[in-house]
Scaffold this motif. Sequence first.
Motif, PDB file in Angstrom:
ATOM      1  N   TRP A  92      51.355  47.858  21.003  1.00  0.00           N
ATOM      2  CA  TRP A  92      51.219  47.851  19.158  1.00  0.00           C
ATOM      3  C   TRP A  92      49.486  48.299  18.335  1.00  0.00           C
ATOM      4  O   TRP A  92      48.998  48.999  17.360  1.00  0.00           O
ATOM      5  N   THR A 116      52.714  43.364  14.317  1.00  0.00           N
ATOM      6  CA  THR A 116      52.429  44.452  14.282  1.00  0.00           C
ATOM      7  C   THR A 116      51.614  45.547  13.666  1.00  0.00           C
ATOM      8  O   THR A 116      51.091  45.882  13.818  1.00  0.00           O
ATOM      9  N   SER A 136      48.522  46.862  15.007  1.00  0.00           N
ATOM     10  CA  SER A 136      48.388  48.478  15.053  1.00  0.00           C
ATOM     11  C   SER A 136      47.289  49.097  14.046  1.00  0.00           C
ATOM     12  O   SER A 136      47.289  50.654  13.525  1.00  0.00           O
TER      13      SER A 136
END
Length: 78
Positions: A50, A19, A23
């Motif tokens: 994400w 993640t 992100s």
Amino acid sequence: MPGWPKEGTFHSLRHFFATTLMSNGVEPQEVQRALRHANLRITLETYVHWMPKRDRQRSLIGQLLRPSGRDQTRQDRN
């Protein structure tokens, strides 16, 4: 950005790693390779939410058709 995992399991650390990559705009194919997922679909189904929204393609068909529609309107007026 995701927070540090509360549980200290291997799976939670792996999820935190993935993640964090997603992100921060790392290419999904790179995340797939890092996690050793068998195919990109697994990675995307798990982590696509994400991805930074600015990188997601939205209204692709609308964007492609809009110029054509404008040209048609101009031709109709002439």
